[in-house]
Design an enzyme around this catalytic site. Sequence first.
Site, PDB file in Angstrom:
ATOM      1  N   ARG A  21     -12.446  -8.984  -0.680  1.00 50.05           N
ATOM      2  CA  ARG A  21     -11.658  -8.695   0.520  1.00 50.05           C
ATOM      3  C   ARG A  21     -11.326  -7.217   0.578  1.00 50.05           C
ATOM      4  O   ARG A  21     -10.881  -6.624  -0.395  1.00 50.05           O
ATOM      5  CB  ARG A  21     -10.372  -9.514   0.515  1.00 50.05           C
ATOM      6  CG  ARG A  21      -9.440  -9.260   1.714  1.00 50.05           C
ATOM      7  CD  ARG A  21      -8.366  -8.253   1.382  1.00 50.05           C
ATOM      8  NE  ARG A  21      -7.393  -8.118   2.482  1.00 50.05           N
ATOM      9  CZ  ARG A  21      -6.425  -7.202   2.505  1.00 50.05           C
ATOM     10  NH1 ARG A  21      -6.298  -6.340   1.508  1.00 50.05           N
ATOM     11  NH2 ARG A  21      -5.590  -7.145   3.524  1.00 50.05           N
ATOM     12  N   VAL A  22     -11.557  -6.593   1.724  1.00 53.20           N
ATOM     13  CA  VAL A  22     -11.184  -5.206   1.952  1.00 53.20           C
ATOM     14  C   VAL A  22     -10.226  -5.166   3.132  1.00 53.20           C
ATOM     15  O   VAL A  22     -10.482  -5.775   4.169  1.00 53.20           O
ATOM     16  CB  VAL A  22     -12.422  -4.334   2.257  1.00 53.20           C
ATOM     17  CG1 VAL A  22     -12.001  -2.903   2.597  1.00 53.20           C
ATOM     18  CG2 VAL A  22     -13.377  -4.330   1.062  1.00 53.20           C
ATOM     19  N   GLY A  23      -9.114  -4.486   2.963  1.00 49.81           N
ATOM     20  CA  GLY A  23      -8.129  -4.400   4.023  1.00 49.81           C
ATOM     21  C   GLY A  23      -8.259  -3.140   4.842  1.00 49.81           C
ATOM     22  O   GLY A  23      -9.301  -2.466   4.852  1.00 49.81           O
ATOM     23  N   ASP A  24      -7.175  -2.787   5.509  1.00 49.10           N
ATOM     24  CA  ASP A  24      -7.213  -1.668   6.447  1.00 49.10           C
ATOM     25  C   ASP A  24      -7.239  -0.309   5.779  1.00 49.10           C
ATOM     26  O   ASP A  24      -7.584   0.690   6.408  1.00 49.10           O
ATOM     27  CB  ASP A  24      -6.020  -1.741   7.405  1.00 49.10           C
ATOM     28  CG  ASP A  24      -4.689  -1.589   6.684  1.00 49.10           C
ATOM     29  OD1 ASP A  24      -4.590  -1.964   5.499  1.00 49.10           O
ATOM     30  OD2 ASP A  24      -3.731  -1.114   7.321  1.00 49.10           O
TER      31      ASP A  24
ATOM     32  N   GLY B 207      -2.921  -5.860   6.527  1.00 49.03           N
ATOM     33  CA  GLY B 207      -4.041  -5.028   6.938  1.00 49.03           C
ATOM     34  C   GLY B 207      -4.948  -5.667   7.956  1.00 49.03           C
ATOM     35  O   GLY B 207      -5.553  -4.975   8.784  1.00 49.03           O
TER      36      GLY B 207
ATOM     37  N   THR C  37       0.839  -1.203   0.000  1.00 47.26           N
ATOM     38  CA  THR C  37       0.000   0.000   0.000  1.00 47.26           C
ATOM     39  C   THR C  37       0.876   1.256   0.000  1.00 47.26           C
ATOM     40  O   THR C  37       1.999   1.232   0.479  1.00 47.26           O
ATOM     41  CB  THR C  37      -0.872  -0.026   1.272  1.00 47.26           C
ATOM     42  OG1 THR C  37      -1.697  -1.192   1.217  1.00 47.26           O
ATOM     43  CG2 THR C  37      -1.724   1.212   1.410  1.00 47.26           C
TER      44      THR C  37
ATOM     45  N   THR D 210       0.922   0.216   6.189  1.00 44.51           N
ATOM     46  CA  THR D 210       1.057  -0.644   5.024  1.00 44.51           C
ATOM     47  C   THR D 210       1.343  -2.053   5.509  1.00 44.51           C
ATOM     48  O   THR D 210       1.830  -2.258   6.615  1.00 44.51           O
ATOM     49  CB  THR D 210       2.195  -0.190   4.096  1.00 44.51           C
ATOM     50  OG1 THR D 210       3.440  -0.293   4.803  1.00 44.51           O
ATOM     51  CG2 THR D 210       2.012   1.229   3.636  1.00 44.51           C
ATOM     52  N   GLY D 211       1.066  -3.028   4.660  1.00 50.43           N
ATOM     53  CA  GLY D 211       1.381  -4.406   5.021  1.00 50.43           C
ATOM     54  C   GLY D 211       0.142  -5.192   5.394  1.00 50.43           C
ATOM     55  O   GLY D 211      -0.921  -5.039   4.796  1.00 50.43           O
TER      56      GLY D 211
END
Length: 318
Positions: free
Chosen positions: A208-211, A234, A180, A231-232
């Site tokens: 899928r949704v991350g942070d 999530g 990210t 980043t990374g």
Amino acid sequence: MPGTTPVIIGSERSEVGLPAGMEILVSGGSALDAVEAAMRLCEDNTADHYVGTGGLPNARGEVELDASLMIGSSRAFAAVAGLQGYPNPISIARAVLERLPQHSLLVGAGAALFAAECGFPTADLLTPEAEKLWRMSLLEATDESVEGEDTTAQAGDLAYRHAALELVRRLAPHDGPWGTINILALDAHGELCVGVSTSGYPWKYPGRVGDSAVPGAGNYCDIRAGGSACTGRGELSMRGGTARRVVDLLGAGVDPEAACRAALADAALLPDDFRAELRVLALTPDGRHGGAATLRGATYAVMTPDSAEPELHERSVL
């Protein structure tokens, strides 16, 4: 506060956009304008396979983008997630902020509908290079393929699908820069803005949704204390509320670097069978900044009005 010295910082690979952001800041422009302009250049960088056009697709070969913005003075937040077909999700997140203030997060088809209503241009986000990486890493990694006939799945079909899912889970990011992109800006008027954009984990499960689209997880900004972004991995920062934790520590008087390191230490306590690297950045209202990572060699970029180009700073290591 008037007379503040502008600063813009960003995670790895943000160097593509930071000069444009700083140009806006030195001319008296807003932190929001600077973050959007800088991030758009990152999203348009087709050599970067983790944001915007050229992002690596999900397990079905579809590029899904997430992005968010948060303003320090009002803590206004806006995000889009699971967005397909639009190359600059950071600008659509800004449109949510300004044109749809009764909401903070739009996803999937709803985000695309809103983008269309606003007149944003569409684009084919899956570039030939990204598609080649996807096929080499996923489709060509098995000897057999499932035919597309409209028949009831047999035991062999189910076994193949389970194996494919296991393959997706095992795949690591390809060699080279990845992750990210975070951009944080402080303008001459004392406003703070944090922006995040990503195509998410490569080969992720569709939807899928991350942070990056979740306030307090991948992005948080409060003018009283500072801004932070991650980043990374999530899923870890969502569970740990990592960005919000950093800002809370800044508000308690902790140095930016130490606050980032402490937030990562907290996330490291969470059990996670899919643990991967997590990184975090912070910027305060008086222009101090810092970053931390769980692996050595991580950096972040900084520009001030005196910078000829982005300057790389090492992140503290947990």
